[in-house]
Enzyme design. Structure first.
Site, PDB file in Angstrom:
ATOM      1  N   GLU A 339       0.826  -1.199   0.000  1.00  0.00           N
ATOM      2  CA  GLU A 339       0.000   0.000   0.000  1.00  0.00           C
ATOM      3  C   GLU A 339       0.865   1.255   0.000  1.00  0.00           C
ATOM      4  OE1 GLU A 339      -3.658  -1.736   2.783  1.00  0.00           O
ATOM      5  OE2 GLU A 339      -1.999  -0.649   3.705  1.00  0.00           O
ATOM      6  N   CYS A 340       0.528   2.194  -0.830  1.00  0.00           N
ATOM      7  CA  CYS A 340       1.037   3.564  -0.815  1.00  0.00           C
ATOM      8  C   CYS A 340       2.568   3.631  -0.777  1.00  0.00           C
ATOM      9  CB  CYS A 340       0.411   4.339   0.340  1.00  0.00           C
ATOM     10  SG  CYS A 340       0.402   6.130   0.072  1.00  0.00           S
ATOM     11  N   GLY A 341       3.168   3.881   0.375  1.00  0.00           N
ATOM     12  CA  GLY A 341       4.621   4.002   0.454  1.00  0.00           C
ATOM     13  C   GLY A 341       5.338   2.752   0.003  1.00  0.00           C
ATOM     14  N   PHE A 343       4.188   0.622  -2.179  1.00  0.00           N
ATOM     15  CA  PHE A 343       4.012   0.638  -3.628  1.00  0.00           C
ATOM     16  C   PHE A 343       5.130   1.460  -4.276  1.00  0.00           C
ATOM     17  CE2 PHE A 343       1.571   2.928  -7.159  1.00  0.00           C
ATOM     18  CZ  PHE A 343       1.740   1.916  -8.095  1.00  0.00           C
ATOM     19  N   GLY A 437      -0.535  -0.647  -4.861  1.00  0.00           N
ATOM     20  CA  GLY A 437      -1.080   0.624  -5.316  1.00  0.00           C
ATOM     21  C   GLY A 437      -1.156   1.622  -4.179  1.00  0.00           C
TER      22      GLY A 437
END
Length: 465
Positions: A339-341, A343, A437
């Site tokens: 997730e996020c970071g 990704f 993502g």
């Protein structure tokens, strides 16, 4: 029907910047000195729960009425209070009391959470530059909806004299308690980025600040009034979801070892996500992409959250053995949710906070690039366009995004829709059993996500790819 008596209050405000975070921290420290408080954050924010856990040493969770139905929200709150043996719960509100989805709805607001959980509200009002108008402001909030839960007020940034003059007016005209006041003070000052990235010496400094601020509040607030309001809360009750029980029974057997990235670069996790994985039989094994040489042994899967990789680009890039370990595991079929970071870290290259590009893990084609502005912020609903480790094609999942970086990777296996708008976009990169993502997932919003993820990990561990 489960029911428990749990004293509780919410600290809310007319808007952001009113001082509710600072006052919540001071109150929690005061309550900690004489009891066992637990804190909750309204909404999807990771920051304040982490701050409460790491700086105040107080258990903290998220409660989010966009993600969960009323019974599940109350269940999560009640079970967390029981697990921690808490004697009083404090919920920190989000934004303004009525501010919810899209800025035009009360869904996901502090108000909605207070009503659904029957939690009395203490409104923190920034009274600087006002006197009698403070009462009019409070009256407006009380008149907005008849079922509002406002039972008290704290006057922030006012003098003792102003508070003494206004207290009888507010209490007589509005019928709520004035808990006290907070004067202008330099005793406490939170840095703009105070979550998870603090060095030990910074945590010590913040603890000292909060302790001094709590001692100030001890003199200016009537904690007995606050506790009386908290104790007047109706019993918290909820119906246990029979499907939840059945899902746990049907989840399968066999020990799972889930590797979870946890360090200064990767630290954004909903505690309820990790707890639900544990309920499904997973052992959570923490590792550090910053400092460990390789992944822990005998993992069934990877779960890598958000954080601040952009502040550690050089160190992450130079840890070549960890990058290789992750790359080989995922290319070998290990399930990985990023997730996020995380990704960003899995890209071929990532731009750091200073504008320098660093080679990263190389599992996601393209670069993670700094945009200098919020790219996407808020809730969305994802619809999968193919089977993934989180479930079959067509599964819908509520998520949250908050990021200043973007990706040059144009592939996406989910369609995202921003509620109350026509805005849609594609997101989430998938390859083999990697799903990565910017969206953050909350497993309690749809337990199917966690069940499918755990099943993928179990199949991998059993050799069924």
């Amino acid at each position: 029907m489960a029911e428990m008596k749990m004293p509780r209050v919410m600290i809310a405000a007319p808007g952001s910047g009113s001082g509710k975070t600072m006052i919540t921290c001071g109150l929690l420290e005061l309550l900690r000195r004489a009891g066992r408080p637990i804190s909750f954050k309204c909404g999807p924010d990771y920051i304040d729960p982490m701050f409460h856990r790491f700086v105040l040493n107080i258990p903290s969770r998220n409660l989010d009425t966009f993600f969960t139905a009323p019974d599940r929200t109350r269940s999560l709150m009640g079970k967390a209070c029981m697990k921690e043996g808490a004697d009083l719960a404090v919920i920190e509100g989000v934004m303004g009391y009525y501010d919810g989805l899209g800025g035009v709805s009360v869904r996901g607001s502090s108000y909605e959470l207070s009503v659904q959980t029957g939690t009395p509200v203490i409104l923190v009002v920034n009274g600087r530059g006002m006197s009698l108008s403070i009462a009019a402001l409070i009256r407006g909030f009380m008149d907005m909806y008849p079922d509002q839960m406002i039972r008290g007020v704290i006057l922030n940034r006012v003098s003792k004299g102003v508070c003494e003059r206004l207290t009888p007016i507010i209490e007589e005209k509005l019928g709520i308690a004035v808990i006290g006041y907070v004067p202008e003070t330099e005793v406490i000052c939170f840095p703009s980025r105070h979550l998870g990235l603090m060095m030990p010496e910074e945590i010590v400094s913040l603890r000292e600040q909060i302790q001094k601020f709590a001692s100030l509040l001890e003199e200016t607030l009537d904690i007995r009034k606050l506790k009386t309001i908290a104790e007047a809360a109706e019993p918290l009750n909820w119906k246990e979801d029979p499907m939840h029980v059945q899902r746990l029974e049907d989840a399968g057997s066999g020990k799972l070892r889930i590797g979870v990235a946890m360090d200064a670069a990767f630290c954004f996790y909903y505690e309820d996500n990790l707890d639900f994985l544990r309920e499904l039989g997973a052992e959570i094994v923490y590792f550090s992409p910053l400092t460990d040489a390789a992944l822990p042994e005998n993992l069934s899967g990877l779960y890598m959250g958000g954080g601040y990789p952009e502040l550690h680009g050089e160190q992450l890039s130079q840890n070549a053995s960890m990058k290789q370990s992750i790359r080989e595991a995922v290319e070998g079929g290990m399930p990985c949710l990023a997730e996020c970071g995380a990704f960003m870290y899995l890209h071929e290259a990532m731009e750091d906070a200073d504008g320098r590009f660093w080679p990263m893990v190389g599992l996601v084609p393209g670069k993670a690039v700094k945009k200098g502005r919020l790219v996407r912020f808020g809730y969305a609903v994802l619809t999968s366009e193919t089977d993934t480790i989180l479930g079959p094609k067509g599964l819908q999942m509520p998520v949250h995004e908050f990021h200043y970086w973007d990706t040059t990777c144009e592939e996406g296996c989910f369609e995202a829709h921003k509620p109350l708008t026509e805005r849609r976009w594609h997101c989430m990169y998938q390859k083999k059993q990697l799903l990565a993502g910017f969206p953050h997932f909350y497993f309690q919003a749809d337990e199917e996500m966690a069940l499918h993820y755990a099943e993928a990990c179990r199949n991998y561990a059993d050799g069924y790819l």
